[in-house]
Structure formats: structure tokens, C-alpha cells
Scaffold this motif. Structure first.
Motif, PDB file in Angstrom:
ATOM      1  N   PHE A   1      48.591  41.396  58.011  1.00  0.00           N
ATOM      2  CA  PHE A   1      48.892  42.590  58.804  1.00  0.00           C
ATOM      3  C   PHE A   1      49.034  42.214  60.271  1.00  0.00           C
ATOM      4  O   PHE A   1      48.466  41.224  60.719  1.00  0.00           O
ATOM      5  CB  PHE A   1      47.732  43.577  58.707  1.00  0.00           C
ATOM      6  N   ARG A   2      49.774  43.031  60.997  1.00  0.00           N
ATOM      7  CA  ARG A   2      49.697  42.940  62.452  1.00  0.00           C
ATOM      8  C   ARG A   2      48.461  43.718  62.859  1.00  0.00           C
ATOM      9  O   ARG A   2      48.006  44.589  62.120  1.00  0.00           O
ATOM     10  CB  ARG A   2      50.957  43.577  63.056  1.00  0.00           C
ATOM     11  N   VAL A   3      47.901  43.477  64.051  1.00  0.00           N
ATOM     12  CA  VAL A   3      46.584  44.052  64.345  1.00  0.00           C
ATOM     13  C   VAL A   3      46.663  45.569  64.441  1.00  0.00           C
ATOM     14  O   VAL A   3      45.763  46.276  63.974  1.00  0.00           O
ATOM     15  CB  VAL A   3      45.954  43.401  65.608  1.00  0.00           C
TER      16      VAL A   3
ATOM     17  N   TRP B   1      45.620  51.013  59.091  1.00  0.00           N
ATOM     18  CA  TRP B   1      45.276  50.982  57.668  1.00  0.00           C
ATOM     19  C   TRP B   1      43.801  51.266  57.468  1.00  0.00           C
ATOM     20  O   TRP B   1      43.414  52.043  56.607  1.00  0.00           O
ATOM     21  CB  TRP B   1      45.638  49.617  57.092  1.00  0.00           C
TER      22      TRP B   1
ATOM     23  N   GLN C   1      48.740  47.459  62.776  1.00  0.00           N
ATOM     24  CA  GLN C   1      48.879  47.957  61.396  1.00  0.00           C
ATOM     25  C   GLN C   1      47.536  47.940  60.682  1.00  0.00           C
ATOM     26  O   GLN C   1      47.203  48.869  59.947  1.00  0.00           O
ATOM     27  CB  GLN C   1      49.877  47.099  60.631  1.00  0.00           C
TER      28      GLN C   1
END
Lengths: 336, 561
Positions: A303-305, A311, A307
Motif C-alpha cells: 500500500f501507499r501510506v 484502509w 491508502q
């Protein structure tokens, strides 16, 4: 008041618990590497050991993670001239020390040094929080831009997973009306495990612990293709070895904590508590959890941070809130 | 009235009666020799109403006669095979010419390259820094003064900044960085994790191959062209032989055409699979990285089976192909291709269904159609923004033409990293289809596959090929001897790299690797001295390898001065 072991046993345990836990965590780390390698169509850690030591080690090289750490401990430690030296050098030791302290509070197969302590859940939560804190401080003090970015990511990710974790754990505390982890285990053994009693909390805490382990969807702070190695970019030699020991311990501590909280501490009772059988079951269950973690690790990209933050606030946080409501509902309607 | 007639009539009227010198070459290519002052008007005309592409600017050193500057305009996306070359002669004493950068931005990089390596000066080029040579190297035109000191002061100011007070900082990505497979140097100006500005520096793998071409005969130059790129060697040799065969007027045997097509398509398959693996690694998907590389081994096996080598096979020769593929080999290849096809379909499904993959790729690295057209993107990068450029379709060679095989150009209007991924994966499926058609022909027919090579006459050739990364162009000038007078190479990554600074702006550092990776950059292709920097004093010294070896102390460490 809680009842503790005699002082001689506690003194022996202070030394023995980290040693045994480290031995187990080396096996867990090996398993994580081996299972994910086999799922990725790779060989994984080298399988065959020299003939002379096969009688001691067996045919598998279970201790590959240990050799990696030993190699690092032999090597030269370089501290960047622009780093804030004292902070940079202290951070790994602080992380390791707090993790070892957390080990004393986590019951393993029915044995727990300070698990009876009334506030052991609070103590564990704080001690586990010290690990990302130390990494953040260490990375930020390294004066490397990659370290700074990694530290920022580490802090953001910690904020994201810590809240659902705390919510999930305290939902259990509400249900069992205690803050001691040993009492939680007793509560589960008298009734049913929390995995069935409060599944929302189980899922929320498990996902948070995956974030804490920093395996694939959440290895954001050490994303090697993006920011080299994040907070540990400038670490080398012994300091990196200490961080590796810390990480290896974490691969065992996280499943252990989950077993204690949700699987009733893997206790086996015949007439009284059967210690060897409990220990065996405990190890088996933690290996099983590591396999699940390895599958998650293999199946997901990173994941990007931002995202990851979204989440975590969408699924585990909501589950954590539901877990709290569920706990109150069960308590009010007096099901137990 | 066709595009070519219309454009040529208009250019003739712009040039006037006395300057109009037009030479028709083979394959719908036209040469013009024009005076320097007419260039801007023609460029403006070709840029705006016509929407042609300035493919490259070549400079040919004619010795005492001065320099020939050749502007290659590719109009093949408008009419099949149409290319216009405009030549301008400038003197050796005063090698100056006005820059085209204000008219078409595609000119910036070729002009910088020319200024780095020759004495020619383009007045008015906005990019003031070195692109290939080290920043500190003296300018050959202006004398021995270092070109600009501003870069160095910027470096020293920004790197040791106090992190608590920093609003913006300069992030130096490379030349060696885990996300970059080859050496390239990025200077990213960031605020937090957001990229505000990006600057690229090439030249870390500069080998001077275009100069080496000038003292090798045509057959040896072929193996040299293969060494430009480690991944797409067949593409380079094909483009090279396309140019040479154009000069020599060789008409290829049909079997050689199909063999070349087959080999080129396998090159594309292995390259796209490699790209897919690397792109998966760049978003942290190690599993797909491993599986895609495992799949690529099948293509490597095919190469080994037919040529004896996995890479650098030297299978393409002037006038044909080195070996024939027949019988059992064809069956083997067909079986492997079928396996590859089914696995590729699986991968397409995975990529489509995986939620995190789509999250990481969608709306990242946006590249609008207008930007691609303005800056001249090529290959899957351009096709992912719906810009239809494909040499196989527009300037078809070997067996890509309509007479031989049937296939479609893959286009996608998504304009982001996801669209480029889908374009590449779908292109794989198209490649398998072309392979089947080639195998079918090769199995049912026989014939010669290699012609005798004759003397290469005087002339010039513009050979192109659709490499896996895009349009690859060779411009060869022959003076009638057995050694090419001049060879100029324009690789696809050369064009696509110039798009990257535009693509990076506004995205986060976490997205930078996949954005850079999404164009499938091949830095060794674009690049064609050792530099030691003392961090404490910021003193830079340029040493030869011999000097470094001499200055090593007992511990093997390099001494700084």
C-alpha cells in the motif's frame, strides 16, 4: 493481589524467557521466509547443512535468520557524521529492551513471568508502542532523507493500526472485566475463546498486528524500491543486528499475543494444567499464524501510506468499534 | 490528395523556387536541403496544422566542410512510411543555429545532446545544464569555464538542511538506487512526500557507441548495434539492417521476413514479461515478480534452442536471418507460445481483479494525450494515452505489413500507469497471435532466408523498428566504402525519458518508482570517467581510472585530495 512466582524463579525467568523466545522466534522467522519463498516459486533459506553438524541441527537450516544476525553483529558499525549520534545509537537498544520487557508480560503456553500483574495489558500496549517510536526517532536522527521519509511513514502507519488494536484489546478487557492478560486467559478457559465470543475484535487486532509485523501490504516504512530501507537506511553492523533481533522477536511475539488474547493461550488441561502439551500446542498455533501471515505477505503488493491509513480507518477501525459495542451488549444482556 | 502531396506542395511554396531542393529516397522518404532561416517556418507548419513528429535531430560532422544538421520529421502516423529529412549546412568556424525549442519541445533533448558532444551551439535552448556529460565539464563552445556553478551551490544548500525547519528539500534519487535497475540520476524537489519538480541526468552508462560505429565495417557494426541494449538486441539489429538494406536497395526474401517478425515478437514478449515483473516489484508485489520472471525463462529457452544463446543472438543479418527455423523447433516454439499465452491471460485476470494493484496503478502518473503529442512519446507509453504510433503499423517492415500478417494496434485511453500496464499485457496477446501466423507460414513454405551481401553504395537510410519500448530509429550515412560514414541512433527511451519530469510532478515519492517504471525506461539505450566527490568540502575532482588506481592506499580505499 496477583500471585507471583518465587523470586528465584523470576530471576531465572528474566534470563531464560528472552532466550527461549528468541529461539522460537528464529524458527518463526525461518518459517515466514521459507513459506513465502515456496509460494513465490523460490527455494528460500538454504535447505541442507554440512554433514558434521547434522546430528545437532538436523537436515534443515532452521537457524538461517540467526546466522544473518550473527553476521551483522561481527561487522563494522558506521555512524554517519551528520547524524545525531547519541539518539541514533540508542534507538535500537531502546526498541530491543522494550520488546524484551514486553515478552515478560506475555504468557507462553501457560507460563508467564508478570502476566498476573493487574495492568499487564496496558504495559504490553505501551511497550509494543516503543518499537515504532524508537525506529521513528532513530530514522529521523540519521540525517538521511530516506530515513526521514521512512520515519514519517512509520509514525503515520503506527497511528493507523494502533487505534483498532487498542479498541479490540479493550473490548476483551470490558467483557472479562480485567486488565490482566492472565485473567483474560483464565476467563477464556472457563468459558469459550474470544475468537468465537468476539470475532470482530479478533479480526481488528489481527489486522493491526499484521501492520505491526510490517509484512507485505504494510511494509511501507521500509519499502526498499521507494526509500531504500526507510528508518534503517543508515544503520549498519551491530546496530542493524540489534534491529534485526528486534524484528525477529516480533515475528514470535505477535502470534503469541494473538494466541493469548483470542485462543485461550493454547492451554491443555487434563486434570490439572499440562505444561508440556500446552507448550507444544502453543508453538503449533504460533507457527500456524505465521503461515497465515506468510500467505498475506505473498498475496499482496504494498500500500501507499495514505491508502494504508484509509484502509485501516475503513475496516479494522470500524470492526474495533463494533467489537466494543458487542462487548457492552453481551455484558448488559448478561449472556455470560 | 494524400498527406504527402499536400505537405510537399506546401513546403515547396514556403521554400520558394530557388531553394527548393527535394530528393526522393526509397520507401516514401524525402530529403530537403534548406537555408537555416526557413527552418522555423517549416517546423511551425509541420507542428501545428500537420501534427507531425520531430523524431530526432542528427548532426553529421563533415570535417572541413562544417556540419550537416538533419531534422528528421516522422509523418508515418499520418501516411504510411512518410518521412521528411531537412538538412542544414553550417560552417565549422561559426557552428551556430537557432534552437527549435520554442516551436517544438521535442527538439530540446536532441539539441542538448548535440551541444554536449559536438561544437554545434543551438542558441535559445531553455535547458541550460548538461544532460549526458558531468555538470562540471567545460563547454566546448564557450571555452574552459565550467558550464554552471549554480547546481553545485544548490546541492550544498539543500542536503544538510535542518529537518525541523525544512519546507522543501531536494531528494537525490540515484545514480544507484534500489528502484532503478540502471543508473540514472533524479533530482526531486519534494515537500513532505509530494514531488514539486523533477530533473533527470543521464550519462552514467555512456559508451560512445555512435562514434565506435564509424570505424567498423557494416557487418561488424551489426554486432556493435546489438550491444547498445541488453534487453532488446534484436530490435536494434533489425533497425540497423532496415537502414542498411534501404541504402543497398535489398529486397528481402519472404521467409526471412517471417523469421525476422517471429524473432522480433519473441523479443517483445520477453521484454514485456520482464517489464511486468519489474513493475510488480516496484509496487512491492514480489510474488508476481518471481512468477513473471519464471515465465520469461520459456522465451529464453526458445532463443537458446534456435540460436544457441539466450541473449545477444546475432540472428539478424544484412539481407536476411542467420539461421532457418524448421520442423521440430517450430513445434517446440508453438507449444511454448501456447503455454505463455494461457499464463498471460491468467496474469491479466490477476492484475484486473487485485484490489491493491489497481489502487497503486490507477490515476497515478497521468499523461494526457496532449502532453504525449507535444513531447513526442512513443511506444506503449504513448499508446496508453491513445496516441497511435506504432512502427510495425505505420512504417511496416519484415512481415508486419498487411500482405503478410493481420493484427491490430493496442490502444487504451486511460492515460495512467494502469492503462500502460494493460496496453503491454494486451500487446503480449497480439504478439502471440503474430507468432502463430509466422509459425504457420514457416511450417508450410520453404525458400531462401539469407541473401549475399553486396557493396553498400553511397547514400543514406532511415531504418526504424518498433522495439518493445517504442519507436527505434537508425540514421546511417554511407560514403560508398565498407565502413558507415555516420550512424545516429534514436532510442525509444530517449523520447520517453523526456516525458518523465512532466509525469512525476504532483505525485508522492512512493509513486515515483512505478511512474518511472511505467515507461519501461532503458537507460543504457539512452546513454551512449570516474567522478569523485568529497562530501565535507564539496570538492569535485574528475579522475581517470589510472589515477584512481594509483591513489588507492593500502586498505584499498580511494584517497580524497
Amino acid at each position: 493481589m496477583a500471585e507471583y512466582y518465587p523470586i528465584s524463579l523470576i530471576l531465572a525467568g528474566l534470563v531464560l524467557v528472552p532466550v527461549i523466545a528468541f529461539a522460537l522466534s528464529v524458527i518463526c522467522a525461518y518459517e515466514l521466509r521459507k513459506v513465502s519463498a515456496r509460494l513465490q516459486a523460490r527455494r528460500g533459506p538454504y535447505f541442507i547443512v554440512p554433514k558434521e553438524v547434522r546430528s545437532v541441527l538436523g537436515v534443515t537450516r532452521l537457524f538461517q535468520p540467526l546466522y544473518d544476525i550473527l553476521k551483522l553483529l561481527y561487522k563494522e558499525t558506521i555512524v554517519p557524521s551528520t547524524a545525531i549520534g547519541s539518539v541514533f545509537k540508542t534507538a535500537p537498544y531502546v526498541a530491543l529492551a522494550s520488546l524484551i520487557a514486553a515478552l515478560y508480560f506475555v504468557p507462553m503456553g501457560g507460563f508467564s513471568l508478570f502476566g498476573q500483574f493487574e495492568f499487564s495489558i496496558v504495559a504490553i500496549s505501551y511497550l509494543l508502542l516503543m518499537v515504532p517510536l524508537a525506529l521513528t526517532v532513530g530514522g529521523a536522527s540519521s540525517s538521511s532523507p530516506w530515513g526521514a521519509i521512512g520515519a514519517q511513514r512509520e509514525a503515520e502507519l503506527t497511528l493507523a493500526y494502533e487505534v483498532p488494536q487498542i479498541l479490540g484489546i479493550f473490548a476483551l478487557a470490558i467483557m472479562a472485566n480485567t486488565l490482566s492478560i492472565s485473567s483474560l486467559i483464565d476467563f477464556q478457559n472457563q468459558r469459550i475463546p474470544f475468537l468465537i465470543l468476539n470475532p470482530f475484535a479478533a479480526v481488528a487486532v489481527f489486522l493491526a498486528l499484521i501492520g505491526k509485523l510490517q509484512i507485505k501490504p504494510f511494509d511501507i516504512s521500509e519499502a526498499e524500491v521507494e526509500i531504500v530501507a526507510g528508518p534503517v537506511t543508515e544503520y549498519s553492523g551491530r546496530l542493524l543486528g540489534i534491529l534485526e533481533i528486534m524484528k525477529t522477536l516480533l515475528t514470535f511475539l505477535v502470534p503469541a499475543l494473538f494466541i493469548d488474547l483470542f485462543l485461550g493461550g493454547a492451554l491443555v488441561r487434563t486434570t490439572t494444567l499440562n505444561y508440556p502439551a500446552s507448550a507444544a500446542l502453543f508453538i503449533l498455533e504460533s507457527l500456524l499464524i505465521v503461515v497465515i501471515a506468510a500467505v498475506i505477505h505473498v498475496y499482496s503488493p504494498r500500500f501507499r501510506v495514505d491508502q494504508a491509513f484509509k484502509w485501516f480507518s475503513r475496516f479494522p477501525l470500524v470492526l474495533g468499534l463494533i467489537a466494543i459495542v458487542w462487548a457492552y451488549a453481551i455484558k448488559i444482556f448478561g449472556v455470560l | 490528395m494524400s498527406v504527402s502531396d499536400q505537405v510537399r506542395t506546401n513546403i515547396k511554396s514556403m521554400l520558394g523556387q530557388q531553394d527548393s531542393v527535394e530528393t526522393a529516397l526509397a520507401n516514401n522518404r524525402f530529403n530537403y536541403r534548406i537555408p537555416a532561416e526557413k527552418l522555423a517556418d517549416i517546423a511551425q507548419y509541420l507542428k501545428d496544422p500537420v501534427r507531425g513528429r520531430l523524431a530526432h535531430i542528427s548532426v553529421i560532422d563533415l570535417g572541413i566542410d562544417g556540419f550537416d544538421i538533419v531534422y528528421h520529421y516522422a509523418l508515418d502516423h499520418l501516411e504510411k512510411h512518410l518521412h521528411l529529412n531537412f538538412k542544414i549546412r553550417i560552417s565549422r568556424e561559426d557552428p551556430q543555429i537557432a534552437s527549435l525549442a520554442t516551436v517544438s519541445q521535442e527538439a530540446i533533448w536532441p539539441e542538448r545532446e548535440t551541444m554536449d558532444f559536438t561544437r554545434v551551439k543551438f542558441t535559445g535552448n531553455p535547458l541550460t545544464q548538461r544532460l549526458w556529460l558531468p555538470y562540471e565539464w567545460p563547454n566546448p563552445v564557450e571555452g574552459s569555464t565550467p558550464q554552471n556553478n549554480t547546481v553545485k551551490t544548490e546541492d550544498t544548500l539543500i542536503v544538510p538542511q535542518n529537518p525541523l525547519r525544512a519546507q522543501q528539500s531536494l531528494l537525490l534519487l540515484g545514480p544507484y538506487h534500489p528502484s532503478l535497475i540502471e543508473s540514472v540520476y533524479w533530482r526531486l524537489k519534494v515537500s513532505g512526500e509530494e514531488i514539486l519538480d523533477a530533473q533527470i541526468k543521464l550519462g552514467w552508462n555512456h559508451r560512445g557507441i555512435m562514434k565506435l560505429f564509424e570505424d567498423k565495417n557494416y557487418r561488424r557494426a551489426l554486432t556493435l548495434s546489438e550491444r547498445i541494449c541488453g534487453i532488446c538486441h534484436i530490435s536494434h539489429t533489425t533497425a540497423y539492417v532496415n537502414a542498411v538494406e534501404q541504402i543497398a536497395g535489398i529486397d528481402l526474401p519472404i521467409r526471412a521476413r517471417y523469421l525476422r517478425t517471429l524473432l522480433n515478437e519473441f523479443e517483445r514478449i520477453h521484454s514485456h514479461l520482464l517489464w511486468f515483473a519489474v513493475a510488480a516489484d516496484l509496487i512491492g508485489f514480489k510474488t508476481v515478480f518471481m512468477l513473471a520472471l519464471k515465465l520469461r525463462e520459456d522465451v529464453m529457452d526458445i532463443f537458446e534452442k534456435v540460436s544457441g544463446h539466450r541473449r545477444s543472438t546475432t540472428c539478424i543479418q544484412i539481407g536476411g536471418v542467420r539461421f532457418d527455423i524448421t520442423g521440430e523447433d517450430l513445434t517446440h516454439i508453438e507449444r511454448k507460445t501456447k503455454h505463455l499465452e494461457s499464463k498471460t491471460r491468467d496474469m491479466l485476470e490477476w492484475a484486473r481483479d487485485h484490489p491493491v494493484v489497481r489502487k497503486r496503478l490507477e490515476d497515478v502518473g497521468r499523461l494526457p494525450y496532449e502532453t504525449v503529442a507535444r513531447l513526442g512519446g512513443v511506444g506503449p507509453t504513448a499508446r496508453g494515452s491513445n496516441y497511435k504510433v506504432d512502427v510495425r503499423w505505420s512504417d511496416s517492415f519484415a512481415a508486419y505489413g498487411e500482405d503478410y500478417t493481420t493484427w491490430d494496434v493496442v490502444l487504451d485511453g486511460g492515460e495512467d500507469c494502469w492503462a500502460r500496464t494493460i496496453v503491454r499485457l494486451k500487446e503480449l496477446l497480439v504478439s502471440y497471435d503474430i507468432c502463430y501466423q509466422c509459425i504457420n507460414y514457416l511450417r508450410n513454405n520453404s525458400g531462401p532466408y539469407l541473401l549475399e551481401m553486396n557493396n553498400i553504395p553511397e547514400g543514406e537510410g532511415l531504418g526504424k523498428n518498433e522495439a518493445p519500448r517504442g519507436e527505434l530509429m537508425y540514421y546511417i550515412v554511407s560514403d560508398g566504402t565498407n565502413v558507415p560514414y555516420s550512424v545516429r541512433v534514436r532510442t525509444p527511451s530517449y523520447r520517453n525519458n523526456s516525458l518523465l519530469p512532466e509525469m512525476l510532478k504532483g505525485y508522492s515519492v512512493a509513486d515515483a518508482p512505478i511512474i518511472i517504471g511505467s515507461i519501461d525506461p532503458c537507460m543504457s539505450c539512452s546513454d551512449r570517467l570516474a567522478r569523485i566527490e568529497d562530501v565535507r568540502t564539496n570538492k569535485v575532482s574528475i579522475l581517470s581510472l589510472k589515477e584512481i588506481a594509483r591513489r588507492r592506499n593500502k586498505n584499498g580505499r580511494i584517497l580524497s585530495n
